[in-house]
Scaffold this motif. Structure first.
Motif, PDB file in Angstrom:
ATOM      1  N   ASP A 120       0.621   2.431  10.257  1.00  0.00           N
ATOM      2  CA  ASP A 120       1.804   2.422  11.137  1.00  0.00           C
ATOM      3  C   ASP A 120       1.451   3.040  12.486  1.00  0.00           C
ATOM      4  OD1 ASP A 120       3.430   1.217   9.276  1.00  0.00           O
ATOM      5  OD2 ASP A 120       4.360   3.078   8.582  1.00  0.00           O
ATOM      6  N   GLY A 121       0.692   4.145  12.458  1.00  0.00           N
ATOM      7  CA  GLY A 121       0.291   4.787  13.706  1.00  0.00           C
ATOM      8  C   GLY A 121      -0.604   3.897  14.544  1.00  0.00           C
ATOM      9  N   ALA A 122      -1.496   3.151  13.875  1.00  0.00           N
ATOM     10  CA  ALA A 122      -2.374   2.246  14.612  1.00  0.00           C
ATOM     11  C   ALA A 122      -1.570   1.163  15.313  1.00  0.00           C
ATOM     12  CB  ALA A 122      -3.388   1.617  13.661  1.00  0.00           C
ATOM     13  N   LEU A 123      -0.560   0.646  14.638  1.00  0.00           N
ATOM     14  CA  LEU A 123       0.259  -0.400  15.257  1.00  0.00           C
ATOM     15  C   LEU A 123       1.118   0.151  16.384  1.00  0.00           C
ATOM     16  CD1 LEU A 123       1.364  -2.532  12.164  1.00  0.00           C
ATOM     17  CD2 LEU A 123      -0.408  -3.027  13.846  1.00  0.00           C
TER      18      LEU A 123
ATOM     19  N   ARG B 228      -3.942  -6.299   5.461  1.00  0.00           N
ATOM     20  CA  ARG B 228      -3.062  -7.464   5.314  1.00  0.00           C
ATOM     21  C   ARG B 228      -1.854  -7.121   4.441  1.00  0.00           C
ATOM     22  NH1 ARG B 228      -3.322 -12.248   1.638  1.00  0.00           N
ATOM     23  NH2 ARG B 228      -2.117 -13.889   2.686  1.00  0.00           N
ATOM     24  N   ALA B 229      -2.084  -6.402   3.348  1.00  0.00           N
ATOM     25  CA  ALA B 229      -0.975  -6.015   2.474  1.00  0.00           C
ATOM     26  C   ALA B 229       0.018  -5.141   3.225  1.00  0.00           C
ATOM     27  CB  ALA B 229      -1.521  -5.283   1.251  1.00  0.00           C
ATOM     28  N   HIS B 230      -0.483  -4.237   4.052  1.00  0.00           N
ATOM     29  CA  HIS B 230       0.412  -3.390   4.844  1.00  0.00           C
ATOM     30  C   HIS B 230       1.212  -4.221   5.830  1.00  0.00           C
ATOM     31  CE1 HIS B 230       1.201  -1.050   8.580  1.00  0.00           C
ATOM     32  NE2 HIS B 230       1.688  -0.182   7.704  1.00  0.00           N
ATOM     33  N   ALA B 231       0.550  -5.160   6.496  1.00  0.00           N
ATOM     34  CA  ALA B 231       1.254  -5.982   7.491  1.00  0.00           C
ATOM     35  C   ALA B 231       2.338  -6.827   6.823  1.00  0.00           C
ATOM     36  CB  ALA B 231       0.253  -6.869   8.224  1.00  0.00           C
ATOM     37  N   LEU B 232       2.042  -7.408   5.666  1.00  0.00           N
ATOM     38  CA  LEU B 232       3.038  -8.212   4.959  1.00  0.00           C
ATOM     39  C   LEU B 232       4.201  -7.339   4.498  1.00  0.00           C
ATOM     40  CD1 LEU B 232       0.675 -10.508   2.851  1.00  0.00           C
ATOM     41  CD2 LEU B 232       2.061 -11.165   4.843  1.00  0.00           C
ATOM     42  N   HIS B 233       3.883  -6.146   4.023  1.00  0.00           N
ATOM     43  CA  HIS B 233       4.921  -5.222   3.586  1.00  0.00           C
ATOM     44  C   HIS B 233       5.804  -4.819   4.759  1.00  0.00           C
ATOM     45  CE1 HIS B 233       6.611  -1.323   2.163  1.00  0.00           C
ATOM     46  NE2 HIS B 233       6.563  -1.907   0.974  1.00  0.00           N
ATOM     47  N   ARG B 234       5.184  -4.576   5.904  1.00  0.00           N
ATOM     48  CA  ARG B 234       5.950  -4.167   7.078  1.00  0.00           C
ATOM     49  C   ARG B 234       6.795  -5.325   7.606  1.00  0.00           C
ATOM     50  NH1 ARG B 234       4.389  -0.097  11.808  1.00  0.00           N
ATOM     51  NH2 ARG B 234       5.650  -0.942  13.503  1.00  0.00           N
TER      52      ARG B 234
ATOM     53  N   PRO C 196       0.485  14.593   5.044  1.00  0.00           N
ATOM     54  CA  PRO C 196       0.767  13.336   5.739  1.00  0.00           C
ATOM     55  C   PRO C 196      -0.466  12.655   6.297  1.00  0.00           C
ATOM     56  CG  PRO C 196       1.486  15.224   7.046  1.00  0.00           C
ATOM     57  CD  PRO C 196       1.133  15.751   5.688  1.00  0.00           C
ATOM     58  N   ARG C 197      -1.566  13.409   6.482  1.00  0.00           N
ATOM     59  CA  ARG C 197      -2.789  12.786   6.982  1.00  0.00           C
ATOM     60  C   ARG C 197      -3.428  11.892   5.943  1.00  0.00           C
ATOM     61  NH1 ARG C 197      -5.769  18.203   8.569  1.00  0.00           N
ATOM     62  NH2 ARG C 197      -5.018  18.605   6.467  1.00  0.00           N
ATOM     63  N   MET C 198      -3.141  12.158   4.677  1.00  0.00           N
ATOM     64  CA  MET C 198      -3.712  11.368   3.591  1.00  0.00           C
ATOM     65  C   MET C 198      -2.714  10.293   3.182  1.00  0.00           C
ATOM     66  SD  MET C 198      -6.698  12.653   3.171  1.00  0.00           S
ATOM     67  CE  MET C 198      -7.298  12.142   1.562  1.00  0.00           C
ATOM     68  N   SER C 199      -2.493   9.340   4.051  1.00  0.00           N
ATOM     69  CA  SER C 199      -1.519   8.267   3.809  1.00  0.00           C
ATOM     70  C   SER C 199      -1.980   7.007   4.526  1.00  0.00           C
ATOM     71  CB  SER C 199      -0.124   8.683   4.301  1.00  0.00           C
ATOM     72  OG  SER C 199       0.756   7.568   4.306  1.00  0.00           O
ATOM     73  N   VAL C 200      -2.260   5.965   3.773  1.00  0.00           N
ATOM     74  CA  VAL C 200      -2.646   4.697   4.375  1.00  0.00           C
ATOM     75  C   VAL C 200      -1.491   4.090   5.168  1.00  0.00           C
ATOM     76  CG1 VAL C 200      -3.307   2.316   3.873  1.00  0.00           C
ATOM     77  CG2 VAL C 200      -4.514   4.216   2.771  1.00  0.00           C
ATOM     78  N   PRO C 201      -0.261   4.026   4.623  1.00  0.00           N
ATOM     79  CA  PRO C 201       0.836   3.454   5.421  1.00  0.00           C
ATOM     80  C   PRO C 201       1.046   4.171   6.748  1.00  0.00           C
ATOM     81  CG  PRO C 201       1.488   3.638   3.126  1.00  0.00           C
ATOM     82  CD  PRO C 201       0.181   4.362   3.250  1.00  0.00           C
ATOM     83  N   LEU C 202       1.006   5.502   6.739  1.00  0.00           N
ATOM     84  CA  LEU C 202       1.211   6.230   7.995  1.00  0.00           C
ATOM     85  C   LEU C 202       0.066   5.987   8.969  1.00  0.00           C
ATOM     86  CD1 LEU C 202       2.676   9.673   6.839  1.00  0.00           C
ATOM     87  CD2 LEU C 202       3.867   7.719   7.850  1.00  0.00           C
TER      88      LEU C 202
ATOM     89  N   PRO D 117       0.798  -1.233   0.000  1.00  0.00           N
ATOM     90  CA  PRO D 117       0.000   0.000   0.000  1.00  0.00           C
ATOM     91  C   PRO D 117       0.825   1.275   0.000  1.00  0.00           C
ATOM     92  CG  PRO D 117       0.221  -0.750   2.230  1.00  0.00           C
ATOM     93  CD  PRO D 117       1.024  -1.713   1.385  1.00  0.00           C
ATOM     94  N   ALA D 118       2.153   1.166  -0.258  1.00  0.00           N
ATOM     95  CA  ALA D 118       3.017   2.334  -0.123  1.00  0.00           C
ATOM     96  C   ALA D 118       2.567   3.496  -0.993  1.00  0.00           C
ATOM     97  CB  ALA D 118       4.454   1.948  -0.475  1.00  0.00           C
ATOM     98  N   ARG D 119       1.935   3.196  -2.137  1.00  0.00           N
ATOM     99  CA  ARG D 119       1.533   4.261  -3.057  1.00  0.00           C
ATOM    100  C   ARG D 119       0.176   4.878  -2.708  1.00  0.00           C
ATOM    101  NH1 ARG D 119       3.912   1.760  -8.793  1.00  0.00           N
ATOM    102  NH2 ARG D 119       6.063   2.426  -8.360  1.00  0.00           N
TER     103      ARG D 119
END
Length: 637
Positions: free
Chosen positions: A539-542, A607-613, A530-536, A521-523
Motif C-alpha cells: 500500500d505504501g509503495a502505491l 498481483r494478489a495484493h493488487a487484485l485484493h485492493r 506494522p513494519r512486518m506487513s506485506v499489505p502495508l 495477502p492480508a494475512r
C-alpha cells in the motif's frame, strides 16, 4: 593443609594433592565438609555413609568410622583440624584457608559491589572448581542432596560472569563456558538464554534459534512444559531483530563533530557541539551492534546495525563486496553502488550485510541514513546532514585517512538526494538503496547497479530452514514449497511466515499454508509490528506513485501475471506505445520485473495484493492511464 571439596575429595599442602580412596571414611569426611563448622547429626552421617542398609550396631560403627578418619588426618599431618564430637553429632571446624568451598564463598562475597574487581574475583572463585564434585565419594545421599546445591552455587557465579562479559561485548569469550554449562544442565533456562544472546551477538542467529529449539524440545520431552516467558520473548526478539547485539551498558561517547554545509562548496566535516540524532528506523528492523574498534585517530568508528539471519543473495553479495573492496577511482570520488528493487525485496538488508563484510576497509565507521520519511516523502537535505554528522563524528577528525567511512543512503527517492552526499569529506563509499532505478544517477556517475527481484526457490527454502530448522521443513517438503510460492519468494513475506510458524511450533506447515491462502495477502502481517506487513508495504509503495500509475498497476494485475505491451494496451485501453511507457515506469519502480525479452512479469504476491485492493475499491477508474506519461513518479527521468 587444605581440604578440596570442589572436585574429587582430596587433601593438599599447596604442592602435592592426595585424592582420597572411595571408602566410608571418605564419605564421612565429605558429609562433614559440605556443612563446615556445623553440627551434623549422627543420623545424617550414618545415612551418608551407609545409606538405607545401616549396620545393626550403627552407633558403634559410626564411632569406628570417625576413628579411622582421625587416623587419616594423622597420616597426613593434619594437626590443626579435628573431628569434634558434640551432643547429637559431629562437626569439623574449617575456614577459607582450610576448605576450598569456604574460600570460594569468601571470594564471591568480596566480589559483590567490587566494581571493576568483580569479574577477576569471580573468575578466581570459578578457578577453584576442579571438575565433577565428589566423584570418589560413594554416598548416594550426598550426590542426591548436597552436590546439586553446590553445583547451583557455581552456576550462579558462572551466570554472573557471563552476564558481565555479555554486557562488555565480549560475547565470544563466554561461548565455551556456556556450551559446556548448557549441555551439563540441559534444562537451565538462564544459561540457555545467555548462550542464545551470545550466539546472536556474534552473528550466529541460526545457532541461537537452534539452541531455543533444543531446550524447548528437552523441556517438553522431560517435563511436559514449554520454556518460560523470558526465553519465548528472547526467541521472538532474535527472530525480529529486537534483541540488541553488543554491550547493554552505556559507554561514554566522544565529542560529536558536525557535518555542515561550508559557506561555499560541498559538504564538509567541522567540529560542533555534541548532538544526538537517533537512527531512523527501516524495515526490516536492523539490530544495534557493538561499538567498532577505535579508528586510527583514536575516535571509535561507528558500526552499522546487523541484519539477523541474512540468507541467499550470494551472487549479489559477492558483487557488492567486490565493488566496495576495490580501489577508489582516482583516489577522491567515493565508490558508489545502487541497490534497487521492489518493496520487501531486502535492499537494505543486502546493503547492510555487504557493508559488514568490508567493515575493515572503512576504519572511521559506517552509517545508515534514511532519506525518506515514513510516508515516502524525501527528507530535507539539512535534516539528513544533521543526522549524518551525529552518526559519523570521527570521519572529520584529524588524522582520519581520506575515504575511511562508508554511508548507506537508504530509501532514496530522487538522484539529487545522492549527489549532495557524494562530496562529503572522508566518505570512501556510498551505497544507495531505492525502489526506483535512478537511471539519471547511473548515467552521470556510473555506479555498480544491483537490481533485486524475488529469491530463487532454493534461497526461499534456505530462509525457512534457517529459521524453522531442517527437521521441520524436511518433514513437509511439499507444504514448504507451497508456502514459498504463496509468498512469491519475497523475503519480507517469507520472514513473516517463518516468524508466525516459529511462535506456533505445533502448527503444521500445510495447515498454515491453507490458512494463508484463504486471505492472501492480508494475512501476511504480524500484528505487533506494522513494519512486518506485506499489505502495508505494498500500500505504501502505491501511495508513492502518481495516482494514474498506481491505477495502471491495479489494472495490469487482471492479466495472468505475464505482461506484454499488446496485452497491457488492451488492459489499459491505450495505444501500444503508451502502454510501453507505462510498463517502463512500473518496471522502474520494481512492481513488475523483466521475465524475458518482450515480456514482463508481475510477482504473484504483488498481483494478489493488487487484485485484493481493486476488489476493495470496487474496480479501477477507466480514464486514467492516458495521463501516466505526464505524471511520472518523483525522481523519474
Amino acid at each position: 593443609m587444605r581440604f578440596q571439596l570442589l572436585g574429587p575429595l582430596s587433601i593438599t599442602d599447596g604442592r602435592d594433592v592426595v585424592v582420597l580412596p572411595p571408602a566410608k571414611p571418605t564419605s564421612l569426611l565429605a558429609a562433614l565438609l559440605v556443612r563446615p563448622s556445623e553440627v551434623v547429626p549422627t543420623s545424617r552421617l550414618r545415612q551418608a555413609v551407609w545409606g538405607e542398609e545401616q549396620p545393626a550396631t550403627a552407633k558403634a560403627a559410626l564411632q569406628s568410622c570417625v576413628l579411622r578418619l582421625r587416623r587419616l588426618f594423622a597420616k597426613y599431618d593434619i594437626e590443626d583440624q579435628a573431628v569434634v564430637a558434640v551432643a547429637g553429632g559431629y562437626l569439623l571446624p574449617a575456614d577459607g584457608d582450610t576448605l576450598d568451598l569456604l574460600h570460594f564463598r569468601r571470594l564471591t562475597a568480596r566480589a559483590e559491589g567490587a566494581g571493576e574487581d568483580e569479574l577477576p574475583l569471580l573468575r578466581r572463585a570459578l578457578d577453584l572448581w576442579r571438575g565433577p564434585l565428589l566423584t570418589n565419594v560413594p554416598s548416594e545421599l550426598l550426590h542426591r542432596d548436597e552436590v546439586p546445591r553446590l553445583v547451583e552455587e557455581r552456576l550462579r557465579v558462572l551466570e554472573r560472569v557471563c552476564e558481565i562479559q555479555l554486557a562488555r561485548g565480549r560475547c565470544r569469550d563466554v561461548l565455551v563456558d556456556l556450551w559446556e554449562a548448557t549441555r551439563a544442565r540441559p534444562q537451565h533456562e538462564g544459561l540457555a538464554a545467555q548462550l542464545m544472546r551470545a550466539l546472536y551477538r556474534v552473528g550466529r542467529q541460526n545457532e541461537a534459534l537452534a539452541e531455543y529449539r533444543r531446550i524447548r524440545t528437552h523441556l517438553r520431552e522431560e517435563l511436559g512444559v514449554d520454556p518460560g516467558t523470558e526465553l519465548q520473548e528472547l526467541e521472538l526478539a532474535i527472530l525480529r531483530g529486537d534483541e540488541p547485539r553488543g554491550p547493554v551498558q552505556d559507554t561514554a561517547s566522544p565529542a560529536s563533530l558536525s557535518l555542515a554545509p561550508a559557506p561555499t562548496g560541498p559538504l564538509s566535516l567541522v567540529p560542533a557541539p555534541p548532538a544526538s540524532v537517533p537512527l531512523a528506523p527501516s524495515a526490516p528492523a536492523p539490530v544495534p551492534s557493538a561499538p567498532a574498534p577505535p579508528a586510527e585517530n583514536g575516535h571509535p568508528g561507528p558500526r552499522l546495525p546487523h541484519v539477523p539471519g541474512f540468507t541467499g543473495r550470494t551472487r549479489e553479495t559477492a558483487a557488492l563486496v567486490s565493488h566496495l573492496s576495490g580501489d577508489r577511482r582516482g583516489g577522491s570520488a567515493p565508490v558508489l553502488a545502487v541497490v534497487s528493487g521492489g518493496p520487501g525485496m531486502g535492499k537494505t538488508a543486502l546493503a547492510l550485510h555487504a557493508a559488514h563484510l568490508v567493515a575493515d576497509r572503512y576504519p572511521a565507521g559506517a552509517a545508515l541514513l534514511s532519506l525518506s520519511g515514513p510516508d515516502g516523502t524525501p527528507r530535507s537535505a539539512d535534516e539528513a546532514a544533521a543526522e549524518l554528522r551525529a552518526l559519523l563524528p570521527s570521519a572529520a577528525s584529524p588524522g582520519t585517512p581520506p575515504g575511511a567511512s562508508l554511508v548507506i543512503l537508504d530509501d532514496v527517492v530522487h538522484p539529487d538526494q545522492v549527489r549532495r552526499f557524494l562530496d562529503v569529506t572522508g566518505c570512501g563509499a556510498v551505497v544507495v538503496t531505492s525502489r526506483m532505478g535512478l537511471a539519471a544517477l547511473v548515467a552521470t556517475h556510473g555506479p555498480a547497479v544491483l537490481q533485486l527481484g524475488a529469491l530463487t526457490p532454493p534461497e526461499s527454502r534456505a530462509l525457512l530452514t534457517a529459521v524453522l530448522g531442517e527437521e521441520r521443513v524436511a518433514a513437509e517438503t511439499a507444504a514448504a514449497h507451497a508456502l514459498t510460492e504463496a509468498c512469491g519468494h519475497v523475503p519480507l513475506a517469507l520472514r513473516i511466515v517463518a516468524a508466525r510458524l516459529l511462535t506456533r511450533p505445533r502448527m503444521r506447515l500445510a495447515d498454515h499454508s491453507a490458512w494463508l491462502l484463504r486471505d492472501l495477502p492480508a494475512r501476511l502481517a504480524l500484528p505487533d509490528d506494522p513494519r512486518m506487513s506485506v499489505p502495508l508495504a505494498l500500500d505504501g509503495a502505491l501511495r508513492r506513485l502518481p495516482a494514474p500509475l498506481a491505477d495502471a498497476h491495479l489494472r495490469l494485475a487482471r492479466l495472468d501475471g505475464r505482461i506484454t505491451a499488446p496485452d497491457a494496451a488492451g488492459a489499459l485501453s491505450v495505444p501500444e506505445t503508451d502502454a510501453e511507457e507505462v510498463l517502463e515506469r512500473l518496471l522502474d519502480t520494481g512492481l513488475i520485473e523483466e521475465d524475458q525479452p518482450g515480456a514482463l512479469r508481475m510477482n504473484p504476491l504483488f498481483r494478489a495484493h493488487a487484485l485484493h485492493r481493486s476488489g476493495r475499491a470496487g474496480g479501477v477508474p477507466q480514464a486514467v492511464v492516458a495521463t501516466v506519461r505526464h505524471a511520472l513518479p518523483s525522481g523519474a527521468t
